[in-house]
Design a protein around this motif. Sequence first.
Motif, short mmCIF file in Angstrom:
data_model
loop_
_atom_site.label_atom_id
_atom_site.label_comp_id
_atom_site.label_asym_id
_atom_site.label_seq_id
_atom_site.Cartn_x
_atom_site.Cartn_y
_atom_site.Cartn_z
N LEU A 34 0.81 -1.21 0.00
CA LEU A 34 0.00 0.00 0.00
C LEU A 34 0.84 1.27 0.00
O LEU A 34 0.52 2.25 -0.68
CB LEU A 34 -0.93 0.00 1.22
CG LEU A 34 -2.15 -0.93 1.13
CD1 LEU A 34 -2.85 -1.00 2.48
CD2 LEU A 34 -3.10 -0.46 0.05
N ASN A 35 1.94 1.27 0.75
CA ASN A 35 2.80 2.45 0.80
C ASN A 35 3.43 2.71 -0.57
O ASN A 35 3.48 3.85 -1.04
CB ASN A 35 3.89 2.27 1.86
CG ASN A 35 4.77 3.49 1.98
OD1 ASN A 35 4.30 4.60 2.24
ND2 ASN A 35 6.08 3.31 1.76
N SER A 38 0.88 4.05 -2.95
CA SER A 38 0.60 5.46 -2.65
C SER A 38 1.70 6.37 -3.20
O SER A 38 1.42 7.42 -3.79
CB SER A 38 0.48 5.63 -1.14
OG SER A 38 0.16 6.97 -0.81
N GLU A 61 -5.30 -5.59 -2.41
CA GLU A 61 -4.44 -4.69 -1.65
C GLU A 61 -3.07 -4.58 -2.28
O GLU A 61 -2.57 -3.49 -2.54
CB GLU A 61 -4.33 -5.18 -0.21
CG GLU A 61 -3.51 -4.26 0.68
CD GLU A 61 -3.68 -4.57 2.16
OE1 GLU A 61 -2.67 -4.81 2.83
OE2 GLU A 61 -4.83 -4.58 2.63
N GLU A 201 -0.45 8.66 8.31
CA GLU A 201 -0.50 7.99 7.01
C GLU A 201 -0.73 6.49 7.16
O GLU A 201 -0.16 5.67 6.45
CB GLU A 201 0.78 8.28 6.20
CG GLU A 201 1.00 9.74 5.90
CD GLU A 201 2.19 10.00 4.99
OE1 GLU A 201 2.88 9.04 4.61
OE2 GLU A 201 2.42 11.18 4.65
N PHE A 204 -5.65 4.12 4.20
CA PHE A 204 -5.63 4.05 2.74
C PHE A 204 -7.07 3.93 2.24
O PHE A 204 -7.81 3.05 2.68
CB PHE A 204 -4.82 2.83 2.27
CG PHE A 204 -3.37 2.90 2.67
CD1 PHE A 204 -2.40 3.39 1.79
CD2 PHE A 204 -2.96 2.47 3.92
CE1 PHE A 204 -1.08 3.45 2.16
CE2 PHE A 204 -1.63 2.52 4.31
CZ PHE A 204 -0.69 3.02 3.43
N LYS A 208 -5.02 4.28 -1.88
CA LYS A 208 -4.16 5.45 -1.81
C LYS A 208 -4.17 6.03 -0.39
O LYS A 208 -5.20 6.04 0.27
CB LYS A 208 -4.61 6.53 -2.80
CG LYS A 208 -4.62 6.08 -4.26
CD LYS A 208 -5.12 7.18 -5.16
CE LYS A 208 -5.18 6.72 -6.62
NZ LYS A 208 -5.69 7.78 -7.52
N THR A 209 -3.01 6.53 0.04
CA THR A 209 -2.95 7.19 1.35
C THR A 209 -3.89 8.39 1.36
O THR A 209 -3.91 9.19 0.42
CB THR A 209 -1.52 7.69 1.64
OG1 THR A 209 -0.61 6.62 1.52
CG2 THR A 209 -1.43 8.27 3.05
N GLU A 210 -4.69 8.51 2.42
CA GLU A 210 -5.59 9.64 2.54
C GLU A 210 -5.30 10.37 3.85
O GLU A 210 -5.38 9.78 4.92
CB GLU A 210 -7.05 9.16 2.51
CG GLU A 210 -8.06 10.28 2.57
CD GLU A 210 -7.84 11.32 1.49
OE1 GLU A 210 -7.39 12.44 1.84
OE2 GLU A 210 -8.10 11.01 0.31
N LYS A 230 -8.77 -4.48 6.52
CA LYS A 230 -9.31 -3.85 5.32
C LYS A 230 -10.81 -4.13 5.25
O LYS A 230 -11.27 -5.23 5.59
CB LYS A 230 -8.61 -4.41 4.08
CG LYS A 230 -9.09 -3.79 2.77
CD LYS A 230 -8.23 -4.21 1.59
CE LYS A 230 -8.39 -5.65 1.23
NZ LYS A 230 -7.76 -5.99 -0.07
#
Length: 253
Positions: A34-35, A38, A61, A201, A204, A208-210, A230
Amino acid sequence: MKQNSDDFIRKHFSDLDGRAYSRDYPVFTDFLDLNEISILHRAQSSFKCHIATNGGYDGSERQMAVFLPSDAFSDIDFPIYVLKIEPINQKYAEQLTHRDYLGALMNLMIKRELMGDLIVKKNDNYCILFCVERIAGFIAENLVKVRHTEVSVKKVRFDDDRYAPDFREEDIIITSDRLDSFVAACAHSSRSAASALIDGEKIFLNGKTETSHKTQVKEGDILTIRGKGKLRVSAFNGKTQKDRLKVRIGWYD
């Protein structure tokens, strides 16, 4: 340390973008977490190529990315294999978990970036694994046991609802559809603790990081809370007598 690591990831993506553009041919990554995904999206405006991602199924993911130098390659297939891992004798098999399957795969010295998501079907006691094409044969030949249970590995087509992720449904009540309110309710934490997760952070939204507390969460969104899991926003089901929102969510098992 994290900044240096993120800078290294950005440089790697920039190198792949340059390679695809100069060769006029698509360049694929391995599976990204995920990182990394992002970082990829944040850097996307600086690339010469178009970007597409795919993890093998909707809501995945871990995803593979491809750098596309032109629209001529937009229909290119991702080199993703789908493997079904199941006990040879279900009658005497242990009830295997995500950790069991991943541990057995990691014991084969397979790098994590070569594998995507693992979907464990608890009721039927088998696992679906997404992996890069070049490692599929090795896994099929060498993964013979998970814990004490002998298993078989075979390639399958991922176009069957039986292989879709299982969800654990939960109904929550939120004061608003803002992200901070939503995270607090899903994580069963205070609003301030949810805000700390967003600022750190750890949240996600749709991969995407939100970092905006005020972002509106909508039906169909996929939310990942680092350390919690998740979930999918299944439905908004009206309001309570106190004018709060009733929402059904589905946690990925």
